[in-house]
Design a protein around this motif. Structure first.
Motif, mmCIF file in Angstrom:
data_model
loop_
_atom_site.group_PDB
_atom_site.id
_atom_site.type_symbol
_atom_site.label_atom_id
_atom_site.label_comp_id
_atom_site.label_asym_id
_atom_site.label_seq_id
_atom_site.Cartn_x
_atom_site.Cartn_y
_atom_site.Cartn_z
ATOM 1 N N ARG A 24 6.413 0.020 -5.546
ATOM 2 C CA ARG A 24 6.937 -0.980 -4.448
ATOM 3 C C ARG A 24 8.364 -0.854 -4.353
ATOM 4 N NH1 ARG A 24 3.647 -4.039 -8.109
ATOM 5 N NH2 ARG A 24 2.159 -5.132 -6.859
ATOM 6 N N THR A 49 7.530 -2.668 0.776
ATOM 7 C CA THR A 49 6.539 -1.596 1.175
ATOM 8 C C THR A 49 5.756 -1.021 -0.210
ATOM 9 O OG1 THR A 49 8.155 0.343 0.687
ATOM 10 C CG2 THR A 49 8.140 -0.337 2.921
ATOM 11 N N GLU A 50 4.445 -0.806 -0.246
ATOM 12 C CA GLU A 50 3.620 -0.726 -1.279
ATOM 13 C C GLU A 50 3.017 0.543 -1.045
ATOM 14 O OE1 GLU A 50 1.820 -4.315 -3.365
ATOM 15 O OE2 GLU A 50 2.223 -4.923 -1.342
ATOM 16 N N LYS A 79 -6.774 0.732 9.845
ATOM 17 C CA LYS A 79 -6.466 0.100 8.671
ATOM 18 C C LYS A 79 -7.996 -0.255 7.999
ATOM 19 C CE LYS A 79 -5.912 -4.204 10.757
ATOM 20 N NZ LYS A 79 -6.282 -4.006 11.956
ATOM 21 N N ASN A 81 -9.523 -2.442 4.189
ATOM 22 C CA ASN A 81 -9.323 -3.502 3.251
ATOM 23 C C ASN A 81 -9.638 -2.647 2.009
ATOM 24 O OD1 ASN A 81 -8.897 -5.586 4.713
ATOM 25 N ND2 ASN A 81 -11.036 -6.507 4.709
ATOM 26 N N ILE A 96 -5.860 -6.024 0.235
ATOM 27 C CA ILE A 96 -4.712 -5.989 1.136
ATOM 28 C C ILE A 96 -5.153 -5.030 2.082
ATOM 29 C CG2 ILE A 96 -3.035 -6.661 -0.565
ATOM 30 C CD1 ILE A 96 -2.589 -3.602 -0.973
ATOM 31 N N LYS A 97 -4.484 -4.996 3.251
ATOM 32 C CA LYS A 97 -4.841 -4.082 4.414
ATOM 33 C C LYS A 97 -3.967 -2.719 3.793
ATOM 34 C CE LYS A 97 -6.050 -7.500 7.806
ATOM 35 N NZ LYS A 97 -7.466 -7.608 7.298
ATOM 36 N N VAL A 98 -4.666 -1.589 4.236
ATOM 37 C CA VAL A 98 -3.935 -0.128 3.964
ATOM 38 C C VAL A 98 -4.598 0.965 4.743
ATOM 39 C CG1 VAL A 98 -4.013 -0.514 1.303
ATOM 40 C CG2 VAL A 98 -5.963 0.430 2.158
ATOM 41 N N LYS A 120 -1.131 3.126 1.796
ATOM 42 C CA LYS A 120 0.010 2.531 2.048
ATOM 43 C C LYS A 120 -0.402 1.178 2.620
ATOM 44 C CE LYS A 120 2.676 6.625 3.107
ATOM 45 N NZ LYS A 120 3.490 7.238 4.134
ATOM 46 N N ARG A 121 0.330 0.150 2.202
ATOM 47 C CA ARG A 121 0.013 -1.428 2.592
ATOM 48 C C ARG A 121 0.468 -1.326 3.957
ATOM 49 N NH1 ARG A 121 1.053 -7.075 -0.435
ATOM 50 N NH2 ARG A 121 0.006 -8.171 1.077
ATOM 51 N N TYR A 123 1.270 -4.538 6.969
ATOM 52 C CA TYR A 123 0.979 -5.959 7.603
ATOM 53 C C TYR A 123 0.636 -6.094 8.959
ATOM 54 C CZ TYR A 123 3.581 -6.123 3.178
ATOM 55 O OH TYR A 123 4.136 -6.120 1.858
#
Length: 125
Positions: A24, A49-50, A79, A81, A96-98, A120-121, A123
């Motif tokens: 992170r 960021t993740e 992206k 899930n 999360i969406k990546v 990578k996540r 948004y």
């Protein structure tokens, strides 16, 4: 939802090996003044960021080929899930969406390969 991500086809949901890591990094605007004073503010609505490092070690070639084909079709743009265990969430799962913009394949032996990927996540809706 099952842990991992759904690549469709005959494999359906694939689960990475246990022990994946999450990096992170908060995005911060920082201003430094001449007297040593600093001021900071977060960047944007989602400033964290993740990056998640996942491994698929010593698996049959067909399985690694299917995972790699999934990443190739997404091309680091589309992206998907990713669901993982999280004791801080209700139900102990977090989705999360990546996107996946890089991965590598290791040819272990015979028909057993390994794949390492960085997710990578994002948004987005």
């Amino acid at each position: 939802m099952a842990l991992g991500f759904d690549i469709g086809g005959t494999l359906g949901v694939v689960n990475p090996d246990k022990g994946f890591s999450v990096k992170r990094n908060p995005q911060v605007y920082e201003v430094s003044f001449g007297d040593g004073y600093q001021q900071r503010a977060s960047r944007g609505l989602n400033p964290m960021t993740e990056e998640i490092s996942v491994n698929f070690a010593t698996r049959p070639k067909d399985e690694i080929d299917d995972i790699e084909a999934f990443f190739e079709t997404k091309a680091g743009i589309t992206k998907f899930n990713f669901t993982y265990a999280d004791s801080n969430e209700s139900g102990n799962e977090k989705t999360i969406k990546v996107v996946c913009s890089n991965w590598s394949v290791t040819y272990n032996y015979d028909d057993y390969y390994s794949l390492t990927a960085t997710l990578k996540r994002v948004y987005e809706a």
